[in-house]
Design a protein around this motif. Structure first.
Motif, PDB file in Angstrom:
ATOM      1  N   HIS A  49       0.796  -1.225   0.000  1.00  0.00           N
ATOM      2  CA  HIS A  49       0.000   0.000   0.000  1.00  0.00           C
ATOM      3  C   HIS A  49       0.836   1.286   0.000  1.00  0.00           C
ATOM      4  CE1 HIS A  49      -3.787  -2.101   0.308  1.00  0.00           C
ATOM      5  NE2 HIS A  49      -3.219  -2.905   1.182  1.00  0.00           N
ATOM      6  N   ALA A  50       1.702   1.465   0.987  1.00  0.00           N
ATOM      7  CA  ALA A  50       2.428   2.738   1.079  1.00  0.00           C
ATOM      8  C   ALA A  50       3.352   2.961  -0.111  1.00  0.00           C
ATOM      9  CB  ALA A  50       3.220   2.790   2.387  1.00  0.00           C
ATOM     10  N   LEU A  51       4.167   1.963  -0.442  1.00  0.00           N
ATOM     11  CA  LEU A  51       5.094   2.120  -1.570  1.00  0.00           C
ATOM     12  C   LEU A  51       4.364   2.255  -2.908  1.00  0.00           C
ATOM     13  CD1 LEU A  51       8.057  -0.241  -0.598  1.00  0.00           C
ATOM     14  CD2 LEU A  51       8.014   2.261  -0.610  1.00  0.00           C
ATOM     15  N   PRO A  52       3.363   1.413  -3.198  1.00  0.00           N
ATOM     16  CA  PRO A  52       2.623   1.639  -4.451  1.00  0.00           C
ATOM     17  C   PRO A  52       1.977   3.021  -4.506  1.00  0.00           C
ATOM     18  CG  PRO A  52       2.172  -0.557  -3.623  1.00  0.00           C
ATOM     19  CD  PRO A  52       2.964   0.142  -2.558  1.00  0.00           C
ATOM     20  N   GLU A  53       1.442   3.499  -3.371  1.00  0.00           N
ATOM     21  CA  GLU A  53       0.828   4.831  -3.336  1.00  0.00           C
ATOM     22  C   GLU A  53       1.859   5.902  -3.685  1.00  0.00           C
ATOM     23  OE1 GLU A  53      -2.544   7.122  -2.915  1.00  0.00           O
ATOM     24  OE2 GLU A  53      -2.554   5.056  -2.224  1.00  0.00           O
ATOM     25  N   ALA A  54       3.076   5.754  -3.153  1.00  0.00           N
ATOM     26  CA  ALA A  54       4.125   6.736  -3.422  1.00  0.00           C
ATOM     27  C   ALA A  54       4.594   6.675  -4.874  1.00  0.00           C
ATOM     28  CB  ALA A  54       5.312   6.490  -2.479  1.00  0.00           C
ATOM     29  N   PHE A  55       4.775   5.461  -5.415  1.00  0.00           N
ATOM     30  CA  PHE A  55       5.308   5.326  -6.765  1.00  0.00           C
ATOM     31  C   PHE A  55       4.264   5.629  -7.844  1.00  0.00           C
ATOM     32  CE2 PHE A  55       8.723   3.193  -4.543  1.00  0.00           C
ATOM     33  CZ  PHE A  55       9.829   3.536  -5.291  1.00  0.00           C
ATOM     34  N   GLU A  56       2.991   5.629  -7.476  1.00  0.00           N
ATOM     35  CA  GLU A  56       1.949   6.010  -8.423  1.00  0.00           C
ATOM     36  C   GLU A  56       1.772   7.522  -8.518  1.00  0.00           C
ATOM     37  OE1 GLU A  56      -1.515   3.956  -7.125  1.00  0.00           O
ATOM     38  OE2 GLU A  56      -0.783   1.981  -7.754  1.00  0.00           O
ATOM     39  N   SER A  57       2.477   8.241  -7.649  1.00  0.00           N
ATOM     40  CA  SER A  57       2.410   9.706  -7.675  1.00  0.00           C
ATOM     41  C   SER A  57       3.282  10.242  -8.813  1.00  0.00           C
ATOM     42  CB  SER A  57       2.881  10.272  -6.340  1.00  0.00           C
ATOM     43  OG  SER A  57       4.274  10.049  -6.181  1.00  0.00           O
ATOM     44  N   GLN A  58       3.378  11.571  -8.879  1.00  0.00           N
ATOM     45  CA  GLN A  58       4.179  12.209  -9.925  1.00  0.00           C
ATOM     46  C   GLN A  58       5.647  12.351  -9.531  1.00  0.00           C
ATOM     47  OE1 GLN A  58       2.793  12.932 -12.924  1.00  0.00           O
ATOM     48  NE2 GLN A  58       0.953  11.974 -12.064  1.00  0.00           N
ATOM     49  N   ALA A  59       6.014  11.829  -8.370  1.00  0.00           N
ATOM     50  CA  ALA A  59       7.395  11.960  -7.907  1.00  0.00           C
ATOM     51  C   ALA A  59       8.337  11.133  -8.770  1.00  0.00           C
ATOM     52  CB  ALA A  59       7.494  11.519  -6.448  1.00  0.00           C
ATOM     53  N   ASP A  60       9.580  11.581  -8.860  1.00  0.00           N
ATOM     54  CA  ASP A  60      10.592  10.894  -9.657  1.00  0.00           C
ATOM     55  C   ASP A  60      10.917   9.534  -9.041  1.00  0.00           C
ATOM     56  OD1 ASP A  60      12.759  10.898 -11.756  1.00  0.00           O
ATOM     57  OD2 ASP A  60      13.972  10.698  -9.937  1.00  0.00           O
ATOM     58  N   THR A  61      10.850   8.473  -9.856  1.00  0.00           N
ATOM     59  CA  THR A  61      11.043   7.110  -9.362  1.00  0.00           C
ATOM     60  C   THR A  61      12.432   6.901  -8.780  1.00  0.00           C
ATOM     61  OG1 THR A  61       9.487   6.272 -11.019  1.00  0.00           O
ATOM     62  CG2 THR A  61      10.961   4.675  -9.997  1.00  0.00           C
ATOM     63  N   ARG A  62      13.461   7.409  -9.464  1.00  0.00           N
ATOM     64  CA  ARG A  62      14.822   7.245  -8.967  1.00  0.00           C
ATOM     65  C   ARG A  62      15.021   7.928  -7.615  1.00  0.00           C
ATOM     66  NH1 ARG A  62      18.663   5.382 -12.538  1.00  0.00           N
ATOM     67  NH2 ARG A  62      17.927   5.045 -14.677  1.00  0.00           N
ATOM     68  N   THR A  63      14.404   9.084  -7.455  1.00  0.00           N
ATOM     69  CA  THR A  63      14.517   9.803  -6.184  1.00  0.00           C
ATOM     70  C   THR A  63      13.823   9.039  -5.062  1.00  0.00           C
ATOM     71  OG1 THR A  63      14.518  11.888  -7.416  1.00  0.00           O
ATOM     72  CG2 THR A  63      14.143  12.016  -5.046  1.00  0.00           C
ATOM     73  N   LEU A  64      12.675   8.424  -5.392  1.00  0.00           N
ATOM     74  CA  LEU A  64      11.959   7.636  -4.391  1.00  0.00           C
ATOM     75  C   LEU A  64      12.783   6.426  -3.961  1.00  0.00           C
ATOM     76  CD1 LEU A  64       8.308   7.703  -5.796  1.00  0.00           C
ATOM     77  CD2 LEU A  64       9.180   8.903  -3.777  1.00  0.00           C
ATOM     78  N   PHE A  65      13.429   5.760  -4.928  1.00  0.00           N
ATOM     79  CA  PHE A  65      14.288   4.625  -4.574  1.00  0.00           C
ATOM     80  C   PHE A  65      15.482   5.089  -3.740  1.00  0.00           C
ATOM     81  CE2 PHE A  65      12.306   1.956  -7.954  1.00  0.00           C
ATOM     82  CZ  PHE A  65      12.106   0.825  -7.181  1.00  0.00           C
ATOM     83  N   ALA A  66      16.022   6.256  -4.058  1.00  0.00           N
ATOM     84  CA  ALA A  66      17.127   6.811  -3.265  1.00  0.00           C
ATOM     85  C   ALA A  66      16.660   7.106  -1.837  1.00  0.00           C
ATOM     86  CB  ALA A  66      17.655   8.084  -3.925  1.00  0.00           C
ATOM     87  N   CYS A  67      15.425   7.585  -1.705  1.00  0.00           N
ATOM     88  CA  CYS A  67      14.848   7.852  -0.386  1.00  0.00           C
ATOM     89  C   CYS A  67      14.671   6.545   0.396  1.00  0.00           C
ATOM     90  CB  CYS A  67      13.516   8.568  -0.549  1.00  0.00           C
ATOM     91  SG  CYS A  67      12.748   9.071   1.009  1.00  0.00           S
ATOM     92  N   LEU A  68      14.257   5.492  -0.302  1.00  0.00           N
ATOM     93  CA  LEU A  68      14.100   4.187   0.335  1.00  0.00           C
ATOM     94  C   LEU A  68      15.442   3.669   0.837  1.00  0.00           C
ATOM     95  CD1 LEU A  68      12.249   1.753   0.969  1.00  0.00           C
ATOM     96  CD2 LEU A  68      12.754   0.893  -1.325  1.00  0.00           C
ATOM     97  N   LEU A  69      16.474   3.783  -0.007  1.00  0.00           N
ATOM     98  CA  LEU A  69      17.823   3.368   0.394  1.00  0.00           C
ATOM     99  C   LEU A  69      18.312   4.195   1.576  1.00  0.00           C
ATOM    100  CD1 LEU A  69      20.470   1.829  -0.034  1.00  0.00           C
ATOM    101  CD2 LEU A  69      21.098   3.544  -1.741  1.00  0.00           C
ATOM    102  N   GLY A  70      18.131   5.515   1.484  1.00  0.00           N
ATOM    103  CA  GLY A  70      18.562   6.393   2.571  1.00  0.00           C
ATOM    104  C   GLY A  70      17.835   6.089   3.873  1.00  0.00           C
TER     105      GLY A  70
END
Length: 253
Positions: A49-70
């Motif tokens: 739920h949380a990750l799909p909700e975030a990745f379905e937004s207009q946010a940059d995918t690479r930045t979201l993955f970097a945020c997950l790693l961080g």
């Protein structure tokens, strides 16, 4: 706004009250079962739920993955700092200290637990606010995941506070007061993230990294210590129950 305030307040009161009941009655079997249930709830909340909700937004995918790693690395470092600062001294360990040293150390640990809990609850309030702003159902399952994880953690905190000389009522009231910081975090998160809605996907990813890290690095290793078939079957069933609870709450989404 009212949903965020109500949910953060209920999450705090419910987790503290349940932890108090379990720790005072020493229902260790129930506590062990809560760990397995927490894993199912936290992983399904994050990954379904949380990750799909975030990745379905207009946010940059690479930045979201970097945020997950961080986020994963940040939780790792926070845990390391907590371990390094934790005093492992206990009564009768053979070390020679001045009179009153043990009571002094236990007292410091008790107050450190309360400060840490307050900060943790404040952060949880912000995460619940971000989840509600993204989607009401996501807000509910995020609160559910926090409650499920908080109960076993709060039981350990209660034991530390009792060892530090707090009475049962005092330990309960102090923990309850700390839980109110979750409401403050929720209110602050609502006003901050409502004006900066572009930050919501990143907060959701950071929250997910925390849930995943806690489930995989802390809770699952506890479950692996009980490797018999008799213990494994209930663990698997409770993980499945946790996943089903999340799916049930979000069935309309």
């Amino acid at each position: 706004m009212l949903s965020i305030i109500f949910t953060t307040a209920i999450a705090g009161v419910l987790s503290i009250s349940a932890a108090a009941v379990f720790s005072y009655s020493f229902l260790t079997r129930i506590v062990e079962r809560m760990v397995s249930l927490s894993v199912g709830i936290m992983l399904s909340t994050s990954l379904l739920h949380a990750l799909p909700e975030a990745f379905e937004s207009q946010a940059d995918t690479r930045t979201l993955f970097a945020c997950l790693l961080g986020g994963l690395l940040a939780f790792f470092l926070l845990e390391k700092m907590a371990i390094l600062r934790h005093s492992h001294h206990h009564e009768g360990d053979g070390h020679h200290h001045e009179h009153g040293h043990d009571a002094h150390e236990a007292g410091k640990a008790g107050w450190m637990i309360l400060v840490g809990d307050g900060m943790h609850n404040f952060t949880d309030g912000i995460l619940i606010a971000a989840a509600f702003l993204a989607n009401p159902e996501l807000g509910l399952v995020t609160a559910l995941a926090i409650i499920a994880h908080e109960i076993p953690q709060e039981i350990g905190d209660f034991i530390v506070l009792l060892n530090a000389g707090f009475s049962r009522m005092r330990a309960y009231l102090y923990n309850l007061a700390c839980s109110l910081l979750g409401v403050i975090g929720g209110i602050l998160g609502y006003f901050t993230l409502e004006k900066a809605s572009g930050m919501i996907p990143y907060v959701l990813v950071f929250a997910s990294s925390g849930f995943i890290y806690i489930a995989v690095s802390d809770l699952m290793p506890q479950m692996q210590r009980r490797a018999t078939l008799r213990e494994t079957v209930p663990q698997v069933l409770l993980i499945a129950l946790g996943i089903m609870l999340v799916l049930f709450v979000t069935r309309h989404h």
